[in-house]
Design a protein around this motif. Sequence first.
Motif, PDB file in Angstrom:
ATOM      1  N   CYS A  56       0.822  -1.217   0.000  1.00 54.30           N
ATOM      2  CA  CYS A  56       0.000   0.000   0.000  1.00 54.30           C
ATOM      3  C   CYS A  56       0.853   1.264   0.000  1.00 54.30           C
TER       4      CYS A  56
ATOM      5  N   THR B  58      -2.481   1.637 -11.351  1.00 53.48           N
ATOM      6  CA  THR B  58      -3.146   0.368 -11.071  1.00 53.48           C
ATOM      7  C   THR B  58      -2.214  -0.531 -10.270  1.00 53.48           C
TER       8      THR B  58
ATOM      9  N   SER C 141      -3.887 -14.032  -6.885  1.00 55.99           N
ATOM     10  CA  SER C 141      -4.667 -14.574  -5.777  1.00 55.99           C
ATOM     11  C   SER C 141      -4.249 -16.023  -5.547  1.00 55.99           C
TER      12      SER C 141
ATOM     13  N   SER D 157      -4.334  -9.327  -0.580  1.00 59.79           N
ATOM     14  CA  SER D 157      -5.003  -8.674  -1.701  1.00 59.79           C
ATOM     15  C   SER D 157      -6.281  -7.973  -1.257  1.00 59.79           C
ATOM     16  N   ASN D 158      -7.024  -8.572  -0.346  1.00 59.67           N
ATOM     17  CA  ASN D 158      -8.245  -7.958   0.158  1.00 59.67           C
ATOM     18  C   ASN D 158      -7.922  -6.660   0.904  1.00 59.67           C
TER      19      ASN D 158
ATOM     20  N   CYS E  69      -5.268  -4.735   0.534  1.00 58.03           N
ATOM     21  CA  CYS E  69      -4.793  -3.734  -0.420  1.00 58.03           C
ATOM     22  C   CYS E  69      -5.946  -3.151  -1.234  1.00 58.03           C
ATOM     23  N   ALA E  70      -6.883  -4.008  -1.640  1.00 60.33           N
ATOM     24  CA  ALA E  70      -8.029  -3.537  -2.417  1.00 60.33           C
ATOM     25  C   ALA E  70      -8.842  -2.512  -1.633  1.00 60.33           C
ATOM     26  N   LYS E  71      -8.890  -2.660  -0.336  1.00 59.00           N
ATOM     27  CA  LYS E  71      -9.659  -1.732   0.497  1.00 59.00           C
ATOM     28  C   LYS E  71      -8.876  -0.474   0.865  1.00 59.00           C
TER      29      LYS E  71
ATOM     30  N   PRO F 168      -7.209   1.719  -8.734  1.00 59.38           N
ATOM     31  CA  PRO F 168      -7.863   0.433  -8.995  1.00 59.38           C
ATOM     32  C   PRO F 168      -6.909  -0.739  -8.708  1.00 59.38           C
ATOM     33  N   VAL F 169      -7.493  -1.812  -8.208  1.00 55.57           N
ATOM     34  CA  VAL F 169      -6.726  -3.026  -7.895  1.00 55.57           C
ATOM     35  C   VAL F 169      -7.293  -4.165  -8.737  1.00 55.57           C
TER      36      VAL F 169
ATOM     37  N   ILE G 248      -7.134  -8.120  -9.110  1.00 52.10           N
ATOM     38  CA  ILE G 248      -6.704  -9.379  -8.481  1.00 52.10           C
ATOM     39  C   ILE G 248      -6.941 -10.475  -9.509  1.00 52.10           C
TER      40      ILE G 248
END
Length: 168
Positions: free
Chosen positions: A120, A130, A135, A150-151, A153-155, A160-161, A163
């Motif tokens: 992050c 991006t 995964s 990954s979850n 980081c996506a949050k 945009p992420v 996976i």
Amino acid sequence: MEGETRMMMNTKKEKRRIVVAVDESEESMYALSWCLSNLFSTNSDNTLALLYVKPPPPVYSTIDAAGYMFSSDVIAAMEKYGSDLVDSVMERALAVCRKSSYNINVERVVGSGDAKDVICSTVKKLKAETLVMGSHGYGFFKRALLGSVSNYCAKNVKCPVVIVKKDK
């Protein structure tokens, strides 16, 4: 030239910086390959940052829990192994990049610490467009116990992420 319409083509190249998190897994190399095939174009000034996160360095004591002394040779060997692992993963990733038909500027970025935090902060520091991650496909219980990088980081990143899940 009255009444004539002239169309100007925008020939300015789009600048693109994509961070791909890589590790020893097949899933991360698959995500890198997918990224190269799907997110780059010839009209882009492509910059790809390959990010590898080493675990935080252990705090060494000259005496371990069983009371044995660690020699400096053992500590040096462990540190060399870590460096060799980084080189190995990056070389595999660069080999995947060489297969791409696009002109890509590749940056090697190595961080150390908790993977989710390093990823992050690196995405923010590099101002990435991006973030691409593989995964591992853990099920609900394993993800609940181990957590999902990954979850997280996506949050928590602002870009945009993507996976990428490898078919089994």
